[in-house]
Design a protein around this motif. Structure first.
Motif, PDB file in Angstrom:
ATOM      1  N   GLN A   1      22.256  11.090  41.060  1.00  0.00           N
ATOM      2  CA  GLN A   1      21.547  12.091  41.865  1.00  0.00           C
ATOM      3  C   GLN A   1      21.969  12.113  43.333  1.00  0.00           C
ATOM      4  OE1 GLN A   1      19.442  14.250  40.481  1.00  0.00           O
ATOM      5  NE2 GLN A   1      19.393  13.302  38.468  1.00  0.00           N
ATOM      6  N   ARG A   2      22.884  11.251  43.743  1.00  0.00           N
ATOM      7  CA  ARG A   2      23.143  11.139  45.178  1.00  0.00           C
ATOM      8  C   ARG A   2      23.646  12.435  45.804  1.00  0.00           C
ATOM      9  NH1 ARG A   2      28.579   9.789  46.900  1.00  0.00           N
ATOM     10  NH2 ARG A   2      29.908   9.567  45.080  1.00  0.00           N
ATOM     11  N   SER A   3      24.445  13.223  45.056  1.00  0.00           N
ATOM     12  CA  SER A   3      24.943  14.468  45.647  1.00  0.00           C
ATOM     13  C   SER A   3      23.830  15.514  45.740  1.00  0.00           C
ATOM     14  CB  SER A   3      26.129  15.017  44.858  1.00  0.00           C
ATOM     15  OG  SER A   3      25.754  15.242  43.524  1.00  0.00           O
ATOM     16  N   TRP A   4      22.802  15.382  44.910  1.00  0.00           N
ATOM     17  CA  TRP A   4      21.607  16.242  45.002  1.00  0.00           C
ATOM     18  C   TRP A   4      20.776  15.838  46.220  1.00  0.00           C
ATOM     19  CZ3 TRP A   4      16.334  14.884  44.469  1.00  0.00           C
ATOM     20  CH2 TRP A   4      15.439  15.955  44.334  1.00  0.00           C
ATOM     21  N   VAL A   5      20.732  14.550  46.478  1.00  0.00           N
ATOM     22  CA  VAL A   5      19.943  14.018  47.601  1.00  0.00           C
ATOM     23  C   VAL A   5      20.573  14.400  48.939  1.00  0.00           C
ATOM     24  CG1 VAL A   5      19.210  11.873  48.760  1.00  0.00           C
ATOM     25  CG2 VAL A   5      18.967  12.096  46.272  1.00  0.00           C
ATOM     26  N   SER A   6      21.874  14.212  49.059  1.00  0.00           N
ATOM     27  CA  SER A   6      22.571  14.450  50.327  1.00  0.00           C
ATOM     28  C   SER A   6      24.032  14.807  50.066  1.00  0.00           C
ATOM     29  CB  SER A   6      22.499  13.183  51.198  1.00  0.00           C
ATOM     30  OG  SER A   6      23.314  13.313  52.343  1.00  0.00           O
ATOM     31  N   ASP A   7      24.619  15.586  50.989  1.00  0.00           N
ATOM     32  CA  ASP A   7      26.053  15.882  50.836  1.00  0.00           C
ATOM     33  C   ASP A   7      26.902  14.996  51.750  1.00  0.00           C
ATOM     34  OD1 ASP A   7      25.457  16.932  53.304  1.00  0.00           O
ATOM     35  OD2 ASP A   7      26.289  18.924  52.939  1.00  0.00           O
ATOM     36  N   THR A   8      26.219  14.085  52.490  1.00  0.00           N
ATOM     37  CA  THR A   8      26.932  13.276  53.481  1.00  0.00           C
ATOM     38  C   THR A   8      27.144  11.845  52.989  1.00  0.00           C
ATOM     39  OG1 THR A   8      25.923  14.638  55.204  1.00  0.00           O
ATOM     40  CG2 THR A   8      26.960  12.595  55.921  1.00  0.00           C
ATOM     41  N   TRP A   9      28.324  11.600  52.433  1.00  0.00           N
ATOM     42  CA  TRP A   9      28.714  10.275  51.944  1.00  0.00           C
ATOM     43  C   TRP A   9      30.159  10.038  52.384  1.00  0.00           C
ATOM     44  CZ3 TRP A   9      24.591   7.867  49.845  1.00  0.00           C
ATOM     45  CH2 TRP A   9      23.572   8.658  49.291  1.00  0.00           C
ATOM     46  N   VAL A  10      30.619   8.813  52.300  1.00  0.00           N
ATOM     47  CA  VAL A  10      31.981   8.540  52.770  1.00  0.00           C
ATOM     48  C   VAL A  10      33.049   9.243  51.923  1.00  0.00           C
ATOM     49  CG1 VAL A  10      31.414   6.318  53.855  1.00  0.00           C
ATOM     50  CG2 VAL A  10      32.140   6.359  51.458  1.00  0.00           C
ATOM     51  N   ASP A  11      32.684   9.642  50.705  1.00  0.00           N
ATOM     52  CA  ASP A  11      33.673  10.294  49.837  1.00  0.00           C
ATOM     53  C   ASP A  11      33.482  11.807  49.761  1.00  0.00           C
ATOM     54  OD1 ASP A  11      31.285  10.190  48.449  1.00  0.00           O
ATOM     55  OD2 ASP A  11      32.184   9.639  46.518  1.00  0.00           O
ATOM     56  N   THR A  12      32.725  12.405  50.706  1.00  0.00           N
ATOM     57  CA  THR A  12      32.519  13.855  50.690  1.00  0.00           C
ATOM     58  C   THR A  12      33.063  14.486  51.971  1.00  0.00           C
ATOM     59  OG1 THR A  12      30.340  13.731  51.738  1.00  0.00           O
ATOM     60  CG2 THR A  12      30.402  13.639  49.310  1.00  0.00           C
ATOM     61  N   GLU A  13      33.280  15.773  51.887  1.00  0.00           N
ATOM     62  CA  GLU A  13      33.782  16.548  53.029  1.00  0.00           C
ATOM     63  C   GLU A  13      32.845  16.406  54.229  1.00  0.00           C
ATOM     64  OE1 GLU A  13      36.770  18.319  54.693  1.00  0.00           O
ATOM     65  OE2 GLU A  13      36.823  17.985  52.526  1.00  0.00           O
ATOM     66  N   ALA A  14      31.533  16.534  53.966  1.00  0.00           N
ATOM     67  CA  ALA A  14      30.539  16.472  55.058  1.00  0.00           C
ATOM     68  C   ALA A  14      30.485  15.095  55.715  1.00  0.00           C
ATOM     69  CB  ALA A  14      29.159  16.847  54.525  1.00  0.00           C
ATOM     70  N   GLY A  15      30.889  14.062  54.983  1.00  0.00           N
ATOM     71  CA  GLY A  15      30.820  12.706  55.520  1.00  0.00           C
ATOM     72  C   GLY A  15      32.099  12.215  56.176  1.00  0.00           C
ATOM     73  N   LYS A  16      33.159  13.016  56.079  1.00  0.00           N
ATOM     74  CA  LYS A  16      34.471  12.610  56.608  1.00  0.00           C
ATOM     75  C   LYS A  16      34.403  12.245  58.083  1.00  0.00           C
ATOM     76  CE  LYS A  16      38.368  14.433  54.056  1.00  0.00           C
ATOM     77  NZ  LYS A  16      39.027  15.677  53.745  1.00  0.00           N
ATOM     78  N   GLY A  17      34.919  11.042  58.404  1.00  0.00           N
ATOM     79  CA  GLY A  17      34.993  10.628  59.809  1.00  0.00           C
ATOM     80  C   GLY A  17      33.667  10.231  60.423  1.00  0.00           C
TER      81      GLY A  17
END
Length: 243
Positions: free
Chosen positions: A38-54
């Protein structure tokens, strides 16, 4: 000041710490699967996502216990802080973190965010501005769940997400306590509320200032508990909202 109810919880979980995994193996397995699925449902900001980059992504697990949920999410963030009121649970947390080779990025610290407004030991800047704050199967143990969520909301950065996993309410026609004692024994004395409905959670999220994009989802996989050779199931939900 720690209340009698909080102290009862601390003592109960101190006792349970060493046998937690063997006693709740199926529960832990289900919860780990839930947070990973469910983590991508919870948030889009992770180290392996576009939103989390950098980004430097920080997570806080309150009532972290032995740390299984923190460890399940650790690969997807840069840093995890686990907080708990139980010394023995924190020892287990630290042991599991060491075994997983994550001591550089995960720390465990003792703190009571339910009875205290802002404990001195976690008042520094490193304990604020989290991207994610989560509580898994612990909210029903808090004497003041609303207050806990307000205090946790203060530790989120703007745009940060709060994730709660807990039980849905069960209808036992006013006999919840007796029914729960039959299933859970003396641990029932550490429970303040037998589940949270969608509307209750919506109100609590809004009051904590984390109601943006609030969602509440009842999960298909129940938690399966075993006690005295008997098994029973609890239906759980996952909720999310942003600051």
């Amino acid at each position: 000041m720690t209340t009698d109810f909080t102290e009862k919880n601390r003592q109960a979980f101190d006792k349970k710490a060493a046998t937690y995994k063997s006693g709740f193996e199926k529960v832990v397995e289900t919860l780990v699967n839930v947070v990973q699925e469910q983590r991508s449902w919870v948030s889009d900001t992770w180290v392996d996502t576009e939103a989390g980059k950098g980004k430097e992504i920080k997570a806080l697990e309150y009532a972290c216990g032995p740390g299984y949920i923190s460890l399940a999410l650790a690969p997807f963030v840069n840093r995890v802080v686990g907080m708990d009121i139980s010394d023995n649970m924190l020892e287990e947390f630290k042991k599991h973190v060491r075994e997983a080779g994550r001591s550089e990025t995960m720390i465990g610290v003792k703190a009571d965010l339910v009875s205290e407004s802002s404990p001195a030991e976690v008042s520094g800047p490193e304990y604020f501005n989290f991207d994610l704050v989560f509580v898994s199967m612990a909210l029903h143990h808090f004497e003041f769940p609303e207050k806990a969520m307000i205090n946790l909301g203060k530790r989120l950065k703007k745009g940060g997400v709060m994730m709660i996993i807990d039980m849905i309410p069960e209808d036992h026609h006013g006999h919840e306590h007796e029914h729960a004692r039959h299933q859970m024994g003396d641990m029932v004395d550490t429970i303040s509320k037998h589940g949270f409905s969608l509307e209750e959670m919506r109100t609590m999220y809004e009051n904590a200032g984390v109601g943006i994009g609030f969602e509440y989802k009842v999960l298909e996989s129940p938690l399966v508990f075993t006690k005295d050779g008997k098994t029973f199931e609890k239906t759980i939900f996952i909720a999310r909202g942003q600051k």
